[in-house]
Design an enzyme around this catalytic site. Structure first.
Site, PDB file in Angstrom:
ATOM      1  N   LYS A 292       0.848  -1.193   0.000  1.00 48.16           N
ATOM      2  CA  LYS A 292       0.000   0.000   0.000  1.00 48.16           C
ATOM      3  C   LYS A 292       0.883   1.241   0.000  1.00 48.16           C
ATOM      4  O   LYS A 292       1.934   1.236   0.629  1.00 48.16           O
ATOM      5  CB  LYS A 292      -0.857   0.045   1.275  1.00 48.16           C
ATOM      6  CG  LYS A 292      -2.041  -0.877   1.271  1.00 48.16           C
ATOM      7  CD  LYS A 292      -2.851  -0.687   2.538  1.00 48.16           C
ATOM      8  CE  LYS A 292      -3.978  -1.708   2.614  1.00 48.16           C
ATOM      9  NZ  LYS A 292      -4.975  -1.569   1.542  1.00 48.16           N
ATOM     10  N   ARG A 367     -10.351 -11.305   2.316  1.00 54.54           N
ATOM     11  CA  ARG A 367     -11.254 -12.352   1.826  1.00 54.54           C
ATOM     12  C   ARG A 367     -10.620 -13.737   1.954  1.00 54.54           C
ATOM     13  O   ARG A 367     -11.343 -14.735   2.092  1.00 54.54           O
ATOM     14  CB  ARG A 367     -11.649 -12.036   0.369  1.00 54.54           C
ATOM     15  CG  ARG A 367     -10.522 -12.069  -0.615  1.00 54.54           C
ATOM     16  CD  ARG A 367     -10.836 -11.321  -1.901  1.00 54.54           C
ATOM     17  NE  ARG A 367     -10.864  -9.853  -1.711  1.00 54.54           N
ATOM     18  CZ  ARG A 367     -11.207  -8.984  -2.655  1.00 54.54           C
ATOM     19  NH1 ARG A 367     -11.551  -9.398  -3.848  1.00 54.54           N
ATOM     20  NH2 ARG A 367     -11.194  -7.683  -2.403  1.00 54.54           N
TER      21      ARG A 367
END
Ligand code: BES
Ligand code: MN
Ligand code: ZN
Length: 513
Positions: A292, A367
């Site tokens: 990120k 996820r």
């Protein structure tokens, strides 16, 4: 080694992990201490700082301390649509809060919470330690909502500050005139405030305190305090179980993952099949090798375990409120790091369910760990599974800080009940579809699934990915936009907000009725 009342899992083949064992042995890892509000019902409210709640039907003369001049002053203020009126006495304050009638019900209730925050903030400026609420309004829950707003706005995270004492809110006690509230409501306020403060603190704790191991310790402590059982699987057991999603995300980390199982099963449980709560416990999300950017995006990623905080502190509230429900909560926990052994884009991993996944972005890690927990949940044959996760920037972009993106396969009645709870608690839900076209977007040429969709529909493709691992009624709540705030707003502080916890507890309360 027993972490807490491990009655429910005593037959399980899993023992507690070595490292959790070791961690617990040291005094360094104390329970997080959160200062909370005291709530009391007072028989005598004289000479205290009193807040009168009134509405347009209230006879002002019921407030017998008002002299003629003040009476006129109040009437003028009320006509000018002022909601909060402060009257400065010699050694105490009187506050008159007037409920406006224009809004719909749930809006009125939140206006009252926000006024509570405003009153507490002003009280704090005056260094007030105790305030007493006296409702003269027809609105039967006005005192509750006002106190809720006051209490929730008094949260401070000061553990790491030298000036901690000064930074704390001065308001320590909220008392009620006896007719204004019931004892069970006071109990609920106290429990909910504790639960939300604890959730906020867990979110605010940085990675250098809150590793996946430490999160397991905090959860065990919550279980001990509130009375639910906790069992933690460590790396060895997670490997033994072949939880490939959790293990892949954990590969770049120096610290082991944990898989935390909480259970509350009272004798008077009304539901035959349990409700399962699942919370994303990414204790820090660097993005992994798909790193990120910082400061824009990585700096708040200690909050990527907000789902875990929400469900474990909900368990705390459920147990302390002795709700007649059988509830299980699962928290898969790890940090997501680009260490030298990290999983890489292109890897094909085998999940706990046996499904293979082509990892095309290591930043879509939530996820992967949730999928293993969703698969685990099948063993309970649950009536309903509900997951909370700071899952996608897309959800945050779509609704910002003002709501939760939700989707799922639960019955319409369940979805409607959640919507109603969202409105009542002002933690509102925006419902997204799980159309099959979105499922096409996560198909891979080389594996059963890939872990990202296309450039659009990101919150839904993430939901579609999760859906693949369910075979029961299920709801998914993407709390990416609401769980961490950069500035204080009303009764929500900066940092961890605990947003969603009141909505969930409201739903469960109605579910059990
Ligand atoms: N934890 C983030 C999602 C997030 C973003 C939470 C902003 C709170 C605020 C999640 O793991 C993530 O990185 N999601 C990616 C998915 C993408 C790579 C498909 C995202 O949303 O960018
Ligand atoms: Mn990520
Ligand atoms: Zn994440």
């Amino acid at each position: 080694m027993i972490l807490c009342k491990a009655t429910v899992f005593s037959k399980s083949k899993f023992g507690f992990l070595e490292n959790v064992h070791k961690v617990l042995g040291t005094s360094k890892f104390a329970t997080l201490k959160t200062k909370v509000m005291n709530f009391q019902i007072a028989s005598n409210t004289e000479k205290k700082n009193i807040i009168y709640i009134i509405d347009s039907a209230t006879e002002l003369s019921l407030i017998n301390t008002l002299d003629a001049k003040e009476m006129t002053f109040c009437k003028t203020a009320i006509e000018a649509d002022e909601k909060v009126i402060w009257l400065n006495r010699l050694d105490y304050y009187e506050v008159i809060f007037c409920i406006q009638k224009k809004a719909t019900d749930w809006q009125t209730n939140d206006t009252i919470r926000k006024a509570g925050a405003q009153i507490a903030t002003t009280g704090n400026k005056h260094k007030v330690a105790e305030m007493c609420i006296h409702s003269l309004s027809m609105h039967k829950d006005a005192a509750y909502y006002l106190a809720e707003g006051m209490a929730l706005s008094a949260y401070r995270f000061v553990k790491y500050r030298k000036d901690a004492e000064k930074a704390l809110s001065t308001l320590q006690t909220i008392c009620f005139e006896a007719q204004s509230i019931t004892t069970s409501e006071v109990n609920r306020l106290e429990v909910m405030t504790q639960a939300i403060f604890k959730a906020r603190t867990l979110v605010n704790e940085p990675l250098n305190y809150l590793s996946a191991d430490q999160l397991a310790v905090e959860i065990a402590n919550l279980g001990k305090e509130a009375g639910f059982s906790v069992k933690t699987l460590g790396k060895a057991e997670i490997e033994q179980e072949k939880m490939g999603g959790i293990l892949a995300v954990n590969r770049g980390s120096q610290q082991p993952p944990t898989f935390n199982i909480m259970e509350y099963k009272p004798k008077n449980a009304l539901n035959e099949k349990p409700i399962v709560l699942i919370g994303k416990g990414v204790v820090y999300d660097t993005g992994g090798l798909s790193l990120k950017p910082t400061p824009a995006s990585m700096d708040r990623m200690k909050s990527d375990m907000s789902g875990a905080a929400l469900v474990s502190c909900s368990m705390y509230a459920i147990a302390r409120l002795k709700m007649p429900l059988h509830v299980i909560a699962l928290v898969p926990a790890t940090d997501n790091r680009p260490g030298e052994n990290a999983y890489v884009p292109g890897d094909i991993i085998t999940m706990y369910s046996g499904t293979t996944v082509e990892v095309l972005n290591t930043d879509a890690e939530g996820r992967l760990i949730l999928a293993d927990a969703l698969h685990w949940a099948k063993r309970y044959e649950p009536a309903l599974v509900v997951d909370f996760a700071t899952l996608t920037g897309a959800a945050s972009v779509a609704v910002g800080e003002h709501g939760i993106v939700c989707m799922g396969t639960a019955a319409d009645a369940v979805k409607e009940a959640f919507q109603a709870s969202g409105f009542r608690q002002y933690e509102r839900l925006v419902s997204y579809p799980l159309w099959e076209e979105y499922g096409e977007m996560i198909k891979s040429d080389f594996a059963d699934l890939k872990n990202i969709g296309g450039p659009s529909g990101g919150a839904i493709t993430a939901g579609k990915f999760l859906e693949h691992f369910t075979d029961y009624p299920w709801m998914h709540f993407d709390i990416a936009g609401v769980s961490f705030a950069t500035s204080q707003k009303g009764y929500l502080p900066s940092g961890g907000t605990g947003y969603g916890l009141r909505m969930l507890l409201d739903f469960l309360t109605h579910y059990s009725q």
